[in-house]
Design an enzyme around this catalytic site. Structure first.
Site, PDB file in Angstrom:
ATOM      1  N   THR A 186       0.860  -1.181   0.000  1.00  0.00           N
ATOM      2  CA  THR A 186       0.000   0.000   0.000  1.00  0.00           C
ATOM      3  C   THR A 186       0.894   1.228   0.000  1.00  0.00           C
ATOM      4  O   THR A 186       2.095   1.138   0.250  1.00  0.00           O
ATOM      5  CB  THR A 186      -0.935   0.009   1.223  1.00  0.00           C
ATOM      6  OG1 THR A 186      -1.829   1.116   1.117  1.00  0.00           O
ATOM      7  CG2 THR A 186      -0.140   0.160   2.510  1.00  0.00           C
ATOM      8  N   MET A 192      11.172  -1.091  -3.349  1.00  0.00           N
ATOM      9  CA  MET A 192      10.120  -0.538  -2.508  1.00  0.00           C
ATOM     10  C   MET A 192       9.602   0.688  -3.260  1.00  0.00           C
ATOM     11  O   MET A 192      10.218   1.755  -3.235  1.00  0.00           O
ATOM     12  CB  MET A 192      10.658  -0.163  -1.130  1.00  0.00           C
ATOM     13  CG  MET A 192      11.076  -1.352  -0.294  1.00  0.00           C
ATOM     14  SD  MET A 192      11.455  -0.932   1.419  1.00  0.00           S
ATOM     15  CE  MET A 192      12.890   0.116   1.191  1.00  0.00           C
ATOM     16  N   THR A 193       8.485   0.510  -3.963  1.00  0.00           N
ATOM     17  CA  THR A 193       8.018   1.580  -4.850  1.00  0.00           C
ATOM     18  C   THR A 193       7.607   2.821  -4.083  1.00  0.00           C
ATOM     19  O   THR A 193       7.687   3.929  -4.619  1.00  0.00           O
ATOM     20  CB  THR A 193       6.827   1.079  -5.682  1.00  0.00           C
ATOM     21  OG1 THR A 193       5.818   0.566  -4.804  1.00  0.00           O
ATOM     22  CG2 THR A 193       7.242  -0.002  -6.638  1.00  0.00           C
ATOM     23  N   CYS A 194       7.147   2.656  -2.854  1.00  0.00           N
ATOM     24  CA  CYS A 194       6.721   3.830  -2.087  1.00  0.00           C
ATOM     25  C   CYS A 194       7.892   4.762  -1.792  1.00  0.00           C
ATOM     26  O   CYS A 194       7.702   5.960  -1.603  1.00  0.00           O
ATOM     27  CB  CYS A 194       6.074   3.402  -0.770  1.00  0.00           C
ATOM     28  SG  CYS A 194       4.568   2.459  -1.019  1.00  0.00           S
ATOM     29  N   ALA A 195       9.084   4.211  -1.738  1.00  0.00           N
ATOM     30  CA  ALA A 195      10.266   5.016  -1.446  1.00  0.00           C
ATOM     31  C   ALA A 195      11.175   5.142  -2.663  1.00  0.00           C
ATOM     32  O   ALA A 195      12.264   5.709  -2.549  1.00  0.00           O
ATOM     33  CB  ALA A 195      11.050   4.405  -0.286  1.00  0.00           C
TER      34      ALA A 195
END
Length: 1557
Positions: free
Chosen positions: A1195, A1522-1525
């Site tokens: 998410t 980690m696509t969110c970061a």
């Protein structure tokens, strides 16, 4: 040295976590790249630090909570209301019992501690004491108990024979300071600090030393002087290298605490630590270096009055180290306050030390300052030189440093020191010349780029000093690098007398030293005329230089601190010593005749009397340009008959050509000559046929002459966009635009209003809507005008008014209360006004929730009393039997959506003039007129803007907006005088034009019927420049239309015989060439001001220029303005705090960091349905949406970006019937798959598929379903813009034009269907030729031209009246419209064009807009171009593969550096990727296949690549992310080939799910 950890293992009682590790420092990542250790040589005795340890180091690390993060509930962190809540009574009783128990236990412990004969008993007692203090509060201790414990603990800390007792005693001291802060004074009284310092200097046991550091840090907060006197600085720093990075930071926190309150006497106590501190500046840890820098900054401030001590600092290498850190190429990144402080440190040292002065010149400081000035974003600067939150503005510190490096007067320095500095510069002229060559062009650039008055004054002061110190020959060399006469001419357009005096002094210095060299250029550039205008303003024919009205009161140039108002004249801006504060701050050093006397002296001494002759004083170029200007004026008077039109075109082309030859000639033309010649005014007057100076009523009768205007624009396009006519590589248009931009930058004086005292605070505004606002209100008294019998008095004496509400909204509030019923208008006007009063047209934005109103203020429900219920797009979901009902439903839905959208948006507080400004049908006629101090207020402005507009007329260009908030305003209201309606849209006049010429309607209506800037007089040269730039930008944008139209007319008249000659190739000017950097900087600065909570809080010129001339502003500035207008100040991204990234990122992802967030569960196999449900629930919400996939763990940012990418892909599926080029059989979305062959192939972009008004279904797909999809598409597009998400939708340029509300024409069809567009243009050419010959020679003429289409009769083409490519779309029926022939070809072309870009797609476009407007108003996009809107919505295409860009904007960490072999291989692989592979790589790493606007530099978080540690074989492992970061974990593969293989496998097979890696 020993290790006591193992020995105490059995004895030490495990303490609670909150006391055993009181600091988050142990878990903070080290910027040096080393992993964080618990502590060296210790086990259970983890050194404790407090969570506030680093608060004293840097503001950047002051809080671990993000700025926009919502606070915890009161039960977690607030005890203010505990006493009032019965739920806490049990807890209070427990605390009382615990405190009583603790007192008894402490007395017992104290007795045990005093038993010196039993060390084991003392150890147990110390453990118990630590446990009690761990859970204790301040109430559980008394001053008497602490006073008893302190000497005992200090005595035990000196215990030489038992290190365990030592350690626990020092730990107890640390806890005691935590629990009972006042204990630090008692501990100091009992010599705790010398004891701790002694332990540190002995450093026998590392864990004991670490505990000493913890204790000293606590004590130093309240007792810094005692720590200093006890030698704590040296004790802390002597063995600092022995400790881990975390403990080193704690040690430096102690020194920072001490240095913040250094005494004025006895400097030796801290001066001996300078060598150690200078050495620590070389460390790599940012936090450590910032702490050291803070210490040194405070030390320099304390000894700045002593030259001897400053020299001593220099001998320790402080100048070298500080200069290295200030250099932008330094590897250490510092927070902005510390970086500014280091620049200030260099300034203070060089002020009092000749050693520092010489060292800085020898270290080439000018090169470093040049880099700072060239990269620093001036719009971030504030106008006040005073401290704001203890931190100085960077540009202010740079100017102070430059001021100290150019000594010209003693000031607070000794005369001897100034003489020594000047002697050094005389002996080292090469250093001074290098300094000047670096600095002078940058200072001129700073002033020209829109710097505020304070910065402008500082730059001019430094330029004056530099020229004063330069010798005659050096002066010539210096001024070769900068056109100083042109620069001075621009400065003379300023109004402030301080700036004028400096400009006169600079001119005098230059003329004194080299009048023979610069006298002629002073005349050419207009400096002479500017000086003359100061003395005899009546001689200035053009308003080039403003009339000087004498020296104004010093309050006009007042500077304001963050607290109370401090009026301080610019004369004292750079006074650094006590003299400035001792003098009267409100007293100006210049008398009222200073400017005139100096100007008179220069004119008498350096300008010969013959220059005052009106003819002899003119240059040859100016006279030649005036002749051409007169010829243009005469040509306009000759344009009376149609017969002379062609002849006039040739003459106009000839004059334009001569003007271009002059502008591009060997002799340069100055801005003064260009404007003074009148060329600009004559050109815009001729181009517009005089329309640009007419008001709305006069424009109504002028549209019949537009054919002449069209022809003139076509001649302009033909010359300006054709490089073959001019002997230069640049387009003629480029030359003219550069000249106009230079003139605009020199002449414009649009004011910047700054509100340093403005604070966002809640207030209640009675007018217009009676609700709380999060900004101050204005106090207003409404008074009826004298003699007004139709209105009654307003009942209330004094009311509070929302300053950012429009005068229209105020009228809506006031009208029902002051109108007399007998005088109300007949009809429904009053009712309409009442309805408007009841609707929240201009309320505070949902994006700016008011605290205290509702906990859900971010949601529409919080405004339920003002807003109709949200309308969901299900209103079009019912299957209707009749098409007419379906259309009516969609239409009603669109109108409901528009009403719903009228929210309390600060961006709506000031309705922007649109392309047809002044003639909008939505605005009801005014019923009241408002007057302030006898001046009528403009009803289109907000009250704040209207008040500012009056102040601007008498004030300086940079005003202090704080004066707006304090007065009580008396506003007079009168009955409005009814006047005829203003101009009509040009499209309403199309009956005077033929069908093709009507296509120019929108272009010319936006050109002439739009107010450029209400602050500019139409007779001003600035107005002419703005209008000509607007014309040229329009010509550049509509070049294809203009030149195609001209060629079609040439074909009609027989000048072109071959249809192939209609082909047009355009060389357009890049849109960035029209950007005015100075105005962009001013707008940026205005948007950063604290009062810019909406666009209604800025001066009116910002809104008017953005509406009428948006091309003047950069894309980045327009993005910020868009977010401010559409969503309010909460979504304006704060600028960076690091000096090496001074420019604010334009990344839309981080622009909404402070917004509340909502999660939404999505099914991958039902993306469109999930999107529809999401928009049903959240289209009206301002919350930031985050996606979570069903049965997946991911998410956040990455999954959310991928969701918008997947939705984009779904909308491109073939079979939906949404787009042109979708010729496959239609299918339902359940049966459609996402393979590549199911994507609509549109090489020129997506454009809506035409649907006939008589067709309800096609191949089983109903139009209502298509319309619902367009509604959903509009919602998704708007939501992506609101949340800052990147879409992957390749819309065509024509569709973007429709989104922007622009009209499409025949010429636009080629942009999405080149073959159809080309054929239609050729058909239209045949039609026009036939009509021309018939009207000229008659229908029976023997010389009729060939009417065949490419050697084929039109009838033989066998075209029927159906839309090409859509056989079911019947264009017309009847006997005359069965087959296409030459007689009905015109009707065929018109019908095809109408079906393709008008009626055939109008319902789809309206559905899209209705969905869009459920999120926010689509009108906020209107100042973007089509290309900019694509960039805003879809990000960057493919500008990220340059090797240097990759190195500059990617962070390498945790085992990798930029030179690591795996990194080098990866960057090479990325460059080798093809387009699709790069898209896949981006989606794998970031979640989206395209970068945000601004490219890699705007990616937030920054793309980071780290080393992935593999358990088994490295070559067998895969990269993970980690696509969110934006965080790529890359194994160190053995070869580049293996890396590429694994990477391609990962980005190909790793798509489509989020799991733990």
């Amino acid at each position: 040295m020993g290790n006591r950890g193992q020995k105490r293992l059995e004895m030490v009682v495990d303490l609670p976590d909150d006391k055993r590790a009181c600091s988050s420092l142990d878990f903070r990542p080290s910027s040096s790249g080393s992993s964080v250790q618990t502590h060296l040589n210790s086990t259970n005795s983890t050194p404790e630090t407090h969570h506030k340890d680093m608060d004293t180091v840097s503001s950047a690390s002051a809080s671990s909570q993000s700025e926009g993060e919502p606070e915890k509930d009161s039960g977690y962190g607030s005890c203010d209301s505990d006493d009032a809540d019965p739920r806490y009574s049990g807890l209070r009783d427990y605390q009382r019992r615990r405190s009583s128990s603790d007192h008894g236990k402490l007395r017992s412990i104290l007795g045990s501690l005093n038993d010196e004969g039993d060390p084991s008993r003392q150890l147990i007692a110390l453990n118990e004491l630590c446990e009690v203090l761990s859970f204790g509060t301040e109430d559980s201790l008394s001053s008497m108990m602490v006073d008893s414990l302190s000497p005992t603990l200090v005595k035990l800390a000196r215990h030489e024979s038992n290190p365990d007792i030592m350690l626990l005693a020092i730990r107890a001291i640390t806890y005691l300071c935590d629990v009972f802060p006042r204990s630090s004074g008692l501990l100091v009284r009992h010599d705790a600090v010398p004891t701790l310092c002694q332990r540190l200097m002995a450093i026998e046991y590392l864990d004991v030393a670490e505990q000493c550091l913890q204790a000293l840090e606590k004590i130093s907060r309240d007792q810094p002087l005692a720590c200093l006197q006890a030698g704590a600085i040296m004790a802390v720093l002597t063995y600092i290298d022995f400790f881990s990075m975390t403990v080193q930071r704690v040690a430096l926190s102690t020194v920072v605490n001490i240095c913040k309150k250094l005494p004025s006497e006895c400097p030796s106590a801290f001066m001996e630590a300078v060598p150690l501190l200078c050495n620590l500046l070389q460390y790599e840890d940012q936090q450590l270096v910032e702490s050291v820098a803070t210490c040194l900054i405070k030390i320099v401030e304390r000894v700045s009055q002593s030259s001897e001590m400053l020299d001593e600092l220099c001998r320790h290498g402080l100048i070298h180290q500080a200069t290295h850190l200030v250099n932008l190429n330094s590897r250490t990144s510092l927070s902005q306050p510390v970086y500014n402080g280091l620049i200030g440190l260099l300034g203070k040292i060089s002020s009092g030390s000749i050693v520092a002065f010489k060292t800085l010149y020898e270290l080439n400081i000018s090169s470093i300052i040049k880099d700072i000035l060239s990269t620093y974003d001036l719009s971030h600067g504030m106008s006040s030189p005073l401290n704001v939150d203890g931190h100085c503005n960077q540009i202010h510190e740079v100017l102070k440093l430059l001021n100290e490096l150019l000594p010209t007067s003693s000031g607070d320095q000794s005369v001897q020191l100034v003489v020594e500095k000047q002697s050094f510069l005389v002996d080292h002229t090469d250093l001074l010349q290098k300094f000047g060559m670096d600095i002078l062009p940058m200072l001129i650039q700073v002033v020209n780029s829109g710097a505020n008055m304070y910065v402008c004054y500082g730059c001019l002061s430094i330029i004056k000093k530099l020229l004063y110190l330069s010798k005659s020959d050096m002066l010539v060399e210096l001024l070769k690098s900068a056109n100083i006469p042109s620069f001075l001419a621009g400065v003379f357009t300023r109004k402030d007398h301080h700036v004028l005096i400096l400009a006169l002094e600079i001119a005098e210095i230059i003329l004194q030293k080299r009048s023979d060299t610069f006298l002629n250029s002073f005349v050419k550039e207009g400096v002479f005329f500017a000086i003359d205008a100061l003395l005899t303003p009546e001689k200035c024919s053009q308003s080039l230089f403003p009339v000087f009205s004498g020296i104004q009161p010093c309050s006009n140039s007042s500077l304001k601190s963050s607290g109370r108002e401090v009026l301080r004249c610019l004369c004292y801006a750079f006074d650094t010593g006590l003299s400035s504060s001792a003098s009267e701050p409100g007293t100006c050093k210049h008398d009222k005749d200073s400017v005139c006397n100096l100007a008179k002296s220069i004119r008498t001494n350096y300008f010969s009397p013959e220059l005052f002759d009106s003819e002899k004083g003119l240059t040859d170029i100016l006279q030649n340009l005036r002749t051409l200007s007169a010829a243009l004026h005469d040509l306009m008077g000759m344009c009376t008959s149609k017969d002379a039109t062609s002849q006039n075109e040739d003459k106009f082309y000839c004059i334009l050509h001569q003007i271009m030859e002059k502008l591009n000639g060997s002799e340069p033309i100055s801005t003064f000559e260009f404007i003074e010649s009148g060329i600009v005014k004559s050109l815009v007057s001729y181009l517009s046929n005089g329309l640009y100076l007419k008001d709305d009523l006069e424009l109504q009768g002028a549209y019949s002459n537009l054919s002449a205007v069209e022809e003139r624009f076509e001649v302009l396009a033909r010359l300006f966009l054709n490089s073959s006519d001019m002997p230069t590589q640049d387009l003629p248009l480029s030359i003219v635009v550069r000249k106009l931009q230079s003139a605009l930058s020199s002449l414009e004086n649009f004011p910047v209003i700054l509100n340093h005292a403005f604070k966002q605070r809640n207030s209640y505004a009675t007018v217009p809507y009676g609700r709380c606002t999060n900004h101050p209100s204005l106090r207003v008294r409404f008074v009826r005008g004298d003699g007004e019998t139709c209105l009654c008095d307003f009942s209330e004496d004094l009311v509070t008014v929302d300053p950012f509400s429009s005068l229209d909204a105020i009228e809506g509030f006031l009208w029902p209360k002051v109108c007399i019923k007998g005088y109300e208008d007949v009809g429904s006007a009053a009712q309409a006004m009442d309805q408007m009063n009841g609707q929240p047209l201009h309320l505070p934005s949902e994006g700016n929730p008011v605290q205290g109103e509702s906990s859900g203020s971010m949601e529409p429900e919080s405004m339920s009393t003002d807003l109709p219920p949200p309308v969901k797009h299900d209103s079009v979901s019912t299957d209707l039997p009749e098409m007419q009902e379906d259309e009516a439903n969609v239409s009603a839905f669109a109108s409901e959506s528009a009403v719903t959208l009228r929210q309390s948006n600060p961006g709506d507080a000031h309705p922007l003039p649109e392309n047809n400004a002044g003639c909008s049908n939505e605005r009801a006629p005014a019923k009241l007129m408002f007057y302030l101090e006898g001046q009528k207020l403009d009803c289109k402005l907000t009250l704040y803007q209207a008040i500012l507009q009056q102040q601007i007329k008498a004030d300086n260009e940079i005003l202090n907006g704080a004066r707006v908030w304090s007065p009580v305003y008396t506003i007079t209201y009168r009955r409005a005088i009814e006047s005829p309606q203003g101009c009509r849209h040009l499209g309403q006049q199309s009956h005077v034009l033929d069908k093709l010429e009507a296509n120019y309607a929108s272009f010319f209506s936006s050109m002439f019927a739009c107010e450029l800037a209400s602050d500019v007089d139409k007779s001003s040269p600035i107005y002419d420049i703005l209008f000509l730039l607007k014309c040229l930008e329009g010509v550049n944008r509509f070049a294809f239309h203009l030149i195609s139209h001209e060629k079609i007319l040439a074909f009609s008249k027989g000048r072109i015989s071959n249809l192939d000659d209609l082909r047009v190739v355009i060389c357009r000017l890049p849109q960035n060439d029209f950007v005015c950097n100075k105005l962009t900087e001013k707008l940026e600065q205005q948007m950063r001001d604290s009062s810019a909570v909406s666009i209604g809080g800025m001066p009116s010129w910002c809104n008017l220029l953005m509406a009428s001339c948006p091309f003047l502003f950069s894309f980045e500035a327009k993005c910020k303005y868009f977010r401010l207008a559409a969503f309010g100040s909460r979504q304006i991204q704060p600028h960076s705090v690091h000096h090496n990234n001074p420019v604010a990122s334009s990344d839309r992802r981080s622009a909404t960091g402070g917004m509340p967030r909502k999660k939404f569960l999505v099914c991958r196999n039902r993306i469109l349905q999930s999107a529809s449900q999401m928009m049903d629930q959240h289209a009206h919400s301002k919350a930031l949406l985050e996606v979570e996939y069903n049965e997946e763990v991911g998410t956040g940012l990455g999954p959310t970006l991928e969701f918008f990418t997947l939705v984009s892909r779904e909308f491109q599926k073939s079979g939906f019937g949404m787009w042109r080029d979708d010729h496959s059989s239609f299918s339902t979305e359940e049966s459609s798959q996402a393979e590549d062959f199911d994507i609509v192939k549109s090489p020129f972009g997506l454009f809506p598929r035409p649907w006939s008004s008589v067709i309800n279904t096609s191949d089983g797909v109903q139009l209502s379903e298509i319309l619902k999809k367009f509604v959903l598409l509009g919602q998704v597009v708007a939501k992506s813009l609101q949340d800052g998400r990147v879409l992957d939708l390749p819309f065509s340029k024509a569709f973007y034009k429709l989104i922007l509300g622009k009209e499409l024409t025949l010429y636009d069809i080629q942009s999405f269907d080149p073959e159809l567009g080309k054929t239609l243009l050729e058909f239209q050419s045949l039609v026009n030729r036939k009509k021309y010959w018939e009207s000229t020679y008659g229908e029976t003429s023997a010389n009729r031209p060939d009417s065949r289409f490419r050697n084929t009769r039109v009838e033989d083409l066998y075209l029927d009246f159906t839309l090409p490519g859509y056989p079911n779309y019947v264009l017309a029926s009847g006997t005359d419209h069965k087959m296409v022939n030459m007689n009905n070809l015109e009707d065929y072309v018109a019908l095809v064009v109408d079906a393709t870009i008008h009626t055939g797609i109008s319902r789809q476009v309206e559905a899209f807009k209705s969905g869009f407007c459920q999120v926010f108003s689509i009108k906020h996009l209107q100042h973007f171009t089509e290309e900019e809107l694509e960039r805003l919505l879809c990000g960057e295409r493919d500008i990220w593969t340059q090797f240097n860009d990759l190195l500059d904007h990617i962070k390498f960490d945790h085992g990798y550096t930029a030179s690591s072999p795996p990194i080098v291989s990866l960057l090479e692989i990325i460059q080798e990727f093809n387009y699709e592979q790069r898209r896949a790589f981006l989606q794998f790493v970031t979640g989206a296949p395209r970068l945000p606007p601004g490219g890699l530099a705007s990616l937030n978080p920054k793309l980071t690549i780290v080393r992935k540690h593999c358990t088994y074989c490295v070559d067998a492992d895969l990269p993970s992310v980690m696509t969110c970061a934006n965080y790529l974990k890359l194994p160190p593969y053995s070869s580049k080939e293996r890396m590429k293989e694994k990477l391609l496998y990962a980005i190909t097979e790793g798509q489509g799910s989020f799991h733990l890696s």
